[in-house]
Design an enzyme around this catalytic site. Structure first.
Site, PDB file in Angstrom:
ATOM      1  N   ILE A 249       0.833  -1.205   0.000  1.00  0.00           N
ATOM      2  CA  ILE A 249       0.000   0.000   0.000  1.00  0.00           C
ATOM      3  C   ILE A 249       0.875   1.264   0.000  1.00  0.00           C
ATOM      4  CG2 ILE A 249      -1.652   1.296   1.430  1.00  0.00           C
ATOM      5  CD1 ILE A 249      -2.838  -1.430   2.286  1.00  0.00           C
TER       6      ILE A 249
ATOM      7  N   ASP B 100      13.486   3.710  10.094  1.00  0.00           N
ATOM      8  CA  ASP B 100      13.064   2.413  10.629  1.00  0.00           C
ATOM      9  C   ASP B 100      12.303   2.676  11.931  1.00  0.00           C
ATOM     10  OD1 ASP B 100      12.905  -0.053  11.914  1.00  0.00           O
ATOM     11  OD2 ASP B 100      14.894  -0.709  11.248  1.00  0.00           O
TER      12      ASP B 100
ATOM     13  N   ASN C  97       1.981   4.585   7.614  1.00  0.00           N
ATOM     14  CA  ASN C  97       1.523   3.391   6.888  1.00  0.00           C
ATOM     15  C   ASN C  97       2.289   2.130   7.292  1.00  0.00           C
ATOM     16  OD1 ASN C  97       0.591   1.807   4.338  1.00  0.00           O
ATOM     17  ND2 ASN C  97       2.825   1.889   4.136  1.00  0.00           N
TER      18      ASN C  97
ATOM     19  N   SER D  49      -6.627  -1.299  11.045  1.00  0.00           N
ATOM     20  CA  SER D  49      -7.228  -2.500  10.454  1.00  0.00           C
ATOM     21  C   SER D  49      -8.612  -2.760  11.051  1.00  0.00           C
ATOM     22  CB  SER D  49      -6.331  -3.702  10.742  1.00  0.00           C
ATOM     23  OG  SER D  49      -7.005  -4.886  10.365  1.00  0.00           O
TER      24      SER D  49
ATOM     25  N   TYR E 238      -1.420  -8.928  16.130  1.00  0.00           N
ATOM     26  CA  TYR E 238      -1.480  -7.847  15.133  1.00  0.00           C
ATOM     27  C   TYR E 238      -2.681  -6.942  15.421  1.00  0.00           C
ATOM     28  CZ  TYR E 238      -2.550  -5.697  10.598  1.00  0.00           C
ATOM     29  OH  TYR E 238      -2.864  -4.804   9.589  1.00  0.00           O
TER      30      TYR E 238
ATOM     31  N   LYS F 261      -2.894  -2.960  16.589  1.00  0.00           N
ATOM     32  CA  LYS F 261      -3.635  -1.921  15.843  1.00  0.00           C
ATOM     33  C   LYS F 261      -4.652  -1.222  16.758  1.00  0.00           C
ATOM     34  CE  LYS F 261      -1.776  -2.102  11.752  1.00  0.00           C
ATOM     35  NZ  LYS F 261      -1.082  -0.942  11.189  1.00  0.00           N
TER      36      LYS F 261
ATOM     37  N   VAL G 294      -6.754  -5.668   1.171  1.00  0.00           N
ATOM     38  CA  VAL G 294      -6.019  -5.247  -0.032  1.00  0.00           C
ATOM     39  C   VAL G 294      -4.948  -6.281  -0.358  1.00  0.00           C
ATOM     40  CG1 VAL G 294      -4.688  -3.380  -1.083  1.00  0.00           C
ATOM     41  CG2 VAL G 294      -6.358  -2.837   0.705  1.00  0.00           C
TER      42      VAL G 294
HETATM   43  N1  LIG Z   1      -3.141  -5.167   2.977  1.00  0.00           N
HETATM   44  C1  LIG Z   1      -4.225  -5.233   3.747  1.00  0.00           C
HETATM   45  O1  LIG Z   1      -5.215  -5.928   3.435  1.00  0.00           O
HETATM   46  C2  LIG Z   1      -4.281  -4.437   5.029  1.00  0.00           C
HETATM   47  C3  LIG Z   1      -5.447  -4.581   5.813  1.00  0.00           C
HETATM   48  C4  LIG Z   1      -5.540  -3.842   6.971  1.00  0.00           C
HETATM   49  C5  LIG Z   1      -4.521  -2.976   7.338  1.00  0.00           C
HETATM   50  N2  LIG Z   1      -3.403  -2.865   6.562  1.00  0.00           N
HETATM   51  C6  LIG Z   1      -2.364  -1.919   6.995  1.00  0.00           C
HETATM   52  O2  LIG Z   1      -1.901  -1.164   5.882  1.00  0.00           O
HETATM   53  C7  LIG Z   1      -0.530  -0.806   6.091  1.00  0.00           C
HETATM   54  C8  LIG Z   1       0.312  -1.220   4.894  1.00  0.00           C
HETATM   55  O3  LIG Z   1       0.336  -2.638   4.850  1.00  0.00           O
HETATM   56  P1  LIG Z   1       0.586  -3.484   3.527  1.00  0.00           P
HETATM   57  O4  LIG Z   1      -0.602  -4.333   3.330  1.00  0.00           O
HETATM   58  O5  LIG Z   1       1.041  -2.610   2.417  1.00  0.00           O
HETATM   59  O6  LIG Z   1       1.771  -4.420   4.051  1.00  0.00           O
HETATM   60  P2  LIG Z   1       3.251  -4.688   3.507  1.00  0.00           P
HETATM   61  O7  LIG Z   1       3.227  -4.883   2.033  1.00  0.00           O
HETATM   62  O8  LIG Z   1       3.775  -5.787   4.362  1.00  0.00           O
HETATM   63  O9  LIG Z   1       4.025  -3.345   3.825  1.00  0.00           O
HETATM   64  C9  LIG Z   1       4.420  -3.020   5.118  1.00  0.00           C
HETATM   65  C10 LIG Z   1       5.398  -1.869   5.023  1.00  0.00           C
HETATM   66  O10 LIG Z   1       5.835  -1.539   6.360  1.00  0.00           O
HETATM   67  C11 LIG Z   1       7.254  -1.504   6.360  1.00  0.00           C
HETATM   68  N3  LIG Z   1       7.818  -1.812   7.669  1.00  0.00           N
HETATM   69  C12 LIG Z   1       7.699  -2.954   8.400  1.00  0.00           C
HETATM   70  N4  LIG Z   1       8.388  -2.847   9.551  1.00  0.00           N
HETATM   71  C13 LIG Z   1       8.955  -1.613   9.537  1.00  0.00           C
HETATM   72  C14 LIG Z   1       9.786  -0.906  10.429  1.00  0.00           C
HETATM   73  N5  LIG Z   1      10.223  -1.443  11.583  1.00  0.00           N
HETATM   74  N6  LIG Z   1      10.168   0.351  10.106  1.00  0.00           N
HETATM   75  C15 LIG Z   1       9.771   0.925   8.948  1.00  0.00           C
HETATM   76  N7  LIG Z   1       8.997   0.304   8.046  1.00  0.00           N
HETATM   77  C16 LIG Z   1       8.599  -0.958   8.345  1.00  0.00           C
HETATM   78  C17 LIG Z   1       7.677  -2.525   5.309  1.00  0.00           C
HETATM   79  O11 LIG Z   1       9.019  -2.277   4.929  1.00  0.00           O
HETATM   80  P3  LIG Z   1      10.069  -3.429   4.512  1.00  0.00           P
HETATM   81  O12 LIG Z   1       9.999  -3.535   3.016  1.00  0.00           O
HETATM   82  O13 LIG Z   1      11.381  -2.885   4.979  1.00  0.00           O
HETATM   83  O14 LIG Z   1       9.659  -4.692   5.201  1.00  0.00           O
HETATM   84  C18 LIG Z   1       6.649  -2.204   4.222  1.00  0.00           C
HETATM   85  O15 LIG Z   1       7.044  -1.072   3.496  1.00  0.00           O
HETATM   86  C19 LIG Z   1      -0.111  -1.477   7.397  1.00  0.00           C
HETATM   87  O16 LIG Z   1      -0.217  -0.547   8.459  1.00  0.00           O
HETATM   88  C20 LIG Z   1      -1.124  -2.588   7.558  1.00  0.00           C
HETATM   89  O17 LIG Z   1      -1.293  -2.966   8.908  1.00  0.00           O
HETATM   90  C21 LIG Z   1      -3.256  -3.579   5.412  1.00  0.00           C
END
Ligand SMILES: NC(=O)c1ccc[n+]([C@@H]2O[C@H](COP(=O)([O-])OP(=O)(O)OC[C@H]3O[C@@H](n4cnc5c(N)ncnc54)[C@H](OP(=O)(O)O)[C@@H]3O)[C@@H](O)[C@H]2O)c1
Length: 272
Positions: free
Chosen positions: A13, A59, A88, A150, A169, A173, A202
């Site tokens: 995202i 980070d 995010n 979430s 998780y 949240k 997503v």
């Molecule tokens: N996708 C869904 O269906 C969904 C549903 C509900 C909520 N969300 C929320 O939406 C947001 C984005 O999630 P996503 O689905 O895009 O997941 P994702 O693809 O796993 O992306 C997570 C991002 O967070 C970064 N990250 C993890 N640990 C970190 C740290 N210690 N410091 C800095 N960055 C860090 C990751 O970087 P690296 O590349 O370095 O690992 C990556 O850029 C999150 O807050 C998630 O909880 C997503």
């Protein structure tokens, strides 16, 4: 021109936020990531040369890196400040997603380690982010801080659908939502909107490497979601998700009652 700081733009995202927001040349986007070189390479390969994109190391588990990123952002934007801070980034792993409350019952040390790790990143890390970047938000014009939350931590949804997975998780949240509301209460009087938004379900590739047990758990979860929202045909693409989330944060204001709120991508409690 609007100036955005977005964490976790390396993929999922976050990368799509970076892509769509920087597509509008009037916007400037500062993206924080753990691996700066890899993200710069990806941005160059997929987005080409965008002079309105800056990638910084940041980070959530490393306070010093966030402090440096705030200083570097201040140097980029000057006295103009930033308009939107988008928290995010989050620790999202398959383990946290598919397992049940008692799954580490016989491994208490592992349970403690997993809990400490996810709370450290998703809660404390974002508090550091807010503490370091809110001074820049206060200098900006729009003054919005958005945290990606979430629907998985909505109590009514958990209880109605009996969603027992993703306990750590979801708890992280829920804690984050409280943190967002507390900062919202503190900064409302200075005109800063703090808002938690769930993006909905997503597709970002989290389901690619699941074990057969996890796949089974996922099928059950998706079945419950379909019963809850008959229109739900599976996770949406990042391309579709971003405009919806952005239109919700655009509509939301302190005046319209959104200060410290926790809403879905639709701006209400409809999580899909
Ligand atoms: N996708 C869904 O269906 C969904 C549903 C509900 C909520 N969300 C929320 O939406 C947001 C984005 O999630 P996503 O689905 O895009 O997941 P994702 O693809 O796993 O992306 C997570 C991002 O967070 C970064 N990250 C993890 N640990 C970190 C740290 N210690 N410091 C800095 N960055 C860090 C990751 O970087 P690296 O590349 O370095 O690992 C990556 O850029 C999150 O807050 C998630 O909880 C997503």
């Amino acid at each position: 021109m609007s100036i955005y700081v977005i964490t976790g733009v390396s993929k999922g995202i976050g990368f799509e936020f970076l892509k769509q927001i920087s597509q509008e040349p009037k916007n400037l986007v500062v993206g924080l990531v753990r691996d700066k070189a890899a993200t710069e390479k990806k941005v160059a390969a997929e987005l080409g040369d965008r002079s309105n994109v800056h990638i910084l190391h940041g980070d959530l588990d490393d306070y010093a890196s966030l402090k440096q990123a705030a200083a570097d952002t201040a140097a980029i934007v000057g006295e103009r400040g930033i308009d939107y801070l988008v928290a995010n980034a989050a620790l999202v792993s398959t383990f946290y997603h598919f397992d049940y409350p008692g799954v580490l019952g016989d491994k208490p040390e592992e349970l403690e380690e997993a809990a400490a790790k996810i709370f450290r990143t998703n809660v404390v890390g974002n508090m550091h982010l807010f503490n370091l970047f809110v001074p820049l938000v206060l200098k900006g014009t729009v003054k919005k801080v958005i945290a990606l939350s979430s629907g998985n931590c909505d109590l009514d949804l958990i209880n109605e659908l009996e969603i027992e997975t993703a306990v750590l998780y979801s708890a992280s949240k829920a804690a984050m939502n409280v943190v967002v509301a507390k900062y919202g209460a503190r900064y409302k009087r200075l005109g800063v909107l703090f808002l938690s938004i769930s993006p909905g379900a997503v597709e970002v590739g989290h389901y690619a490497e699941t074990t057969p047990e996890q796949t089974q758990s996922l099928v059950g979860f998706m079945g419950k979601l379909s019963a809850y929202a008959p229109h739900f045909k599976g996770p949406s693409s990042v391309e579709e998700a971003i405009p919806l989330i952005r239109s919700t944060w655009e509509k939301a204001s302190i005046e319209s009652g959104f200060g410290g709120a926790f809403v879905s991508q639709h701006g209400n409690k409809q999580w899909l």
